[in-house]
Design a protein around this motif. Structure first.
Motif, PDB file in Angstrom:
ATOM      1  N   ASN A  72       0.809  -1.221   0.000  1.00 46.81           N
ATOM      2  CA  ASN A  72       0.000   0.000   0.000  1.00 46.81           C
ATOM      3  C   ASN A  72       0.844   1.274   0.000  1.00 46.81           C
ATOM      4  O   ASN A  72       0.591   2.220  -0.762  1.00 46.81           O
ATOM      5  CB  ASN A  72      -0.934  -0.025   1.205  1.00 46.81           C
ATOM      6  N   ARG A  73       1.848   1.326   0.868  1.00 41.89           N
ATOM      7  CA  ARG A  73       2.688   2.523   0.916  1.00 41.89           C
ATOM      8  C   ARG A  73       3.510   2.692  -0.360  1.00 41.89           C
ATOM      9  O   ARG A  73       3.778   3.818  -0.786  1.00 41.89           O
ATOM     10  CB  ARG A  73       3.607   2.476   2.137  1.00 41.89           C
ATOM     11  N   ARG A  74       3.898   1.586  -0.995  1.00 40.87           N
ATOM     12  CA  ARG A  74       4.649   1.662  -2.251  1.00 40.87           C
ATOM     13  C   ARG A  74       3.761   2.247  -3.355  1.00 40.87           C
ATOM     14  O   ARG A  74       4.231   3.027  -4.198  1.00 40.87           O
ATOM     15  CB  ARG A  74       5.137   0.268  -2.630  1.00 40.87           C
ATOM     16  N   VAL A  75       2.498   1.861  -3.382  1.00 35.55           N
ATOM     17  CA  VAL A  75       1.566   2.428  -4.361  1.00 35.55           C
ATOM     18  C   VAL A  75       1.538   3.951  -4.233  1.00 35.55           C
ATOM     19  O   VAL A  75       1.674   4.686  -5.221  1.00 35.55           O
ATOM     20  CB  VAL A  75       0.144   1.860  -4.180  1.00 35.55           C
ATOM     21  N   GLN A  76       1.385   4.426  -2.992  1.00 36.35           N
ATOM     22  CA  GLN A  76       1.291   5.869  -2.770  1.00 36.35           C
ATOM     23  C   GLN A  76       2.615   6.570  -3.084  1.00 36.35           C
ATOM     24  O   GLN A  76       2.624   7.671  -3.648  1.00 36.35           O
ATOM     25  CB  GLN A  76       0.861   6.123  -1.331  1.00 36.35           C
ATOM     26  N   SER A 148      -0.842  -1.019   7.354  1.00 40.26           N
ATOM     27  CA  SER A 148       0.126  -0.018   6.926  1.00 40.26           C
ATOM     28  C   SER A 148      -0.364   0.781   5.719  1.00 40.26           C
ATOM     29  O   SER A 148      -0.813   0.215   4.724  1.00 40.26           O
ATOM     30  CB  SER A 148       1.446  -0.712   6.569  1.00 40.26           C
ATOM     31  N   GLY A 149      -0.279   2.111   5.856  1.00 42.72           N
ATOM     32  CA  GLY A 149      -0.623   3.002   4.757  1.00 42.72           C
ATOM     33  C   GLY A 149      -2.090   3.374   4.658  1.00 42.72           C
ATOM     34  O   GLY A 149      -2.466   4.147   3.773  1.00 42.72           O
ATOM     35  N   TYR A 150      -2.937   2.863   5.545  1.00 45.65           N
ATOM     36  CA  TYR A 150      -4.367   3.166   5.468  1.00 45.65           C
ATOM     37  C   TYR A 150      -4.651   4.549   6.049  1.00 45.65           C
ATOM     38  O   TYR A 150      -4.065   4.945   7.053  1.00 45.65           O
ATOM     39  CB  TYR A 150      -5.189   2.100   6.193  1.00 45.65           C
ATOM     40  N   SER A 151      -5.588   5.268   5.413  1.00 46.79           N
ATOM     41  CA  SER A 151      -5.858   6.656   5.785  1.00 46.79           C
ATOM     42  C   SER A 151      -6.443   6.797   7.181  1.00 46.79           C
ATOM     43  O   SER A 151      -6.339   7.864   7.792  1.00 46.79           O
ATOM     44  CB  SER A 151      -6.814   7.295   4.768  1.00 46.79           C
ATOM     45  N   ILE A 152      -7.034   5.728   7.708  1.00 44.50           N
ATOM     46  CA  ILE A 152      -7.655   5.807   9.029  1.00 44.50           C
ATOM     47  C   ILE A 152      -6.617   6.077  10.111  1.00 44.50           C
ATOM     48  O   ILE A 152      -6.950   6.561  11.206  1.00 44.50           O
ATOM     49  CB  ILE A 152      -8.429   4.495   9.330  1.00 44.50           C
ATOM     50  N   LEU A 153      -5.346   5.808   9.833  1.00 47.29           N
ATOM     51  CA  LEU A 153      -4.269   6.035  10.799  1.00 47.29           C
ATOM     52  C   LEU A 153      -4.264   7.486  11.279  1.00 47.29           C
ATOM     53  O   LEU A 153      -4.169   7.756  12.489  1.00 47.29           O
ATOM     54  CB  LEU A 153      -2.922   5.670  10.173  1.00 47.29           C
ATOM     55  N   ALA A 154      -4.342   8.432  10.340  1.00 46.37           N
ATOM     56  CA  ALA A 154      -4.318   9.855  10.701  1.00 46.37           C
ATOM     57  C   ALA A 154      -5.530  10.221  11.555  1.00 46.37           C
ATOM     58  O   ALA A 154      -5.421  11.019  12.495  1.00 46.37           O
ATOM     59  CB  ALA A 154      -4.269  10.716   9.446  1.00 46.37           C
ATOM     60  N   ASP A 155      -6.692   9.655  11.238  1.00 45.85           N
ATOM     61  CA  ASP A 155      -7.906   9.938  12.017  1.00 45.85           C
ATOM     62  C   ASP A 155      -7.750   9.474  13.460  1.00 45.85           C
ATOM     63  O   ASP A 155      -8.167  10.166  14.405  1.00 45.85           O
ATOM     64  CB  ASP A 155      -9.119   9.249  11.380  1.00 45.85           C
ATOM     65  N   LEU A 156      -7.149   8.309  13.643  1.00 47.13           N
ATOM     66  CA  LEU A 156      -6.973   7.761  14.989  1.00 47.13           C
ATOM     67  C   LEU A 156      -5.968   8.577  15.789  1.00 47.13           C
ATOM     68  O   LEU A 156      -6.143   8.801  16.994  1.00 47.13           O
ATOM     69  CB  LEU A 156      -6.529   6.307  14.897  1.00 47.13           C
TER      70      LEU A 156
END
Length: 257
Positions: A72-76, A148-156
């Motif tokens: 996921n992080r490599r895609v971004q 890893s790399g999921y946007s929900i991380l920032a929300d949490l």
């Protein structure tokens, strides 16, 4: 001869514009059924609802697609570096908007042109006292696992939680069962499937969703700058395909499962 030439010109003038193009699109190598099927670099058959919707849109525009699956992080990262034309199944946030273009309306992502809406839920051990009441976690402090790399991380993190990333859903459930994290936050469709297929016990899903997010096919800023018409047409075709084929595709993947 003159009549046939006139008729040919009229056909060209009256025909809708057709875009001949090639697209380099990447998406996560971690399954998110039924939208993304299978783990690893291979493109499985069937590939998932989101892949089929985008392929349908590309076919309508006569665009060829080179698909690849990456972490996921490599895609971004590759998207940010301009190595991709688009990335599949990503929600909107300000960090991604710095290097990717989403379909927008009135300053917000246009939900009509989304690939899917996914709900994030909280998973805890059966013995855990942790609850989510729709506004906050109790009791605190709590350590929460995410993929890893999921946007929900920032929300949490904005909620003041300690967040740990792991490579996969399976790894996060293992950490949860071992007591290394207090909760795991993930989209419920793929998480529930892992619980079922791996027969994981001692873990349950809290009933109140943490959030719901729309997921899109954002294009790189470099691609959008040179080919905005292709991007706009792709989004419109995705919207059409979703409205006309989503029920059929949902049944197909439900029957397959």
């Amino acid at each position: 001869m003159r009549v046939s030439r006139v008729l040919s010109c009229l056909v060209l003038l009256l025909s809708p514009m057709v875009w001949a193009c090639s697209l380099n699109i990447a998406y996560s190598d971690v399954a998110s059924p039924p939208h993304l099927m299978g783990d690893g670099p291979a493109i499985p058959e069937p590939p998932g609802i989101a892949v089929e919707l985008v392929q349908h849109a590309a076919d309508a525009l006569r665009c060829s697609v080179k698909w690849q699956r990456l972490p996921n992080r490599r895609v971004q990262r590759d998207m940010e570096m301009g190595l991709l034309d688009a990335m599949l199944m990503f929600s909107y946030n300000e960090e991604r908007a710095a290097y990717a273009v989403y379909p927008m309306k009135d300053g917000k992502p246009d939900g009509r042109l989304r690939l899917a809406e996914l709900r994030y839920h909280v998973y805890v051990a059966d013995s855990s006292p942790l609850v989510w009441n729709g506004k906050q976690f109790e009791p605190l402090p709590a350590t929460v696992g995410v993929n890893s790399g999921y946007s929900i991380l920032a929300d949490l993190k904005k909620m003041g939680l300690v967040v740990e990333e792991s490579r996969s859903t399976e790894q996060n459930f293992q950490k949860l069962r071992l007591g290394r994290i207090d909760a795991y936050v993930m989209q419920d469709a793929p998480a529930d499937l892992v619980l079922e297929t791996m027969n994981i016990r001692g873990v349950h899903k809290l009933p109140v969703p943490l959030s719901a997010k729309d997921y899109f096919l954002p294009f790189s800023k470099a691609f959008y700058k040179t080919s905005p018409e292709v991007a706009e047409r792709m989004w419109e075709e995705i919207g059409k395909a979703s409205r006309s084929h989503l029920k059929e595709l949902t049944k197909k993947y439900s029957d397959a499962h």
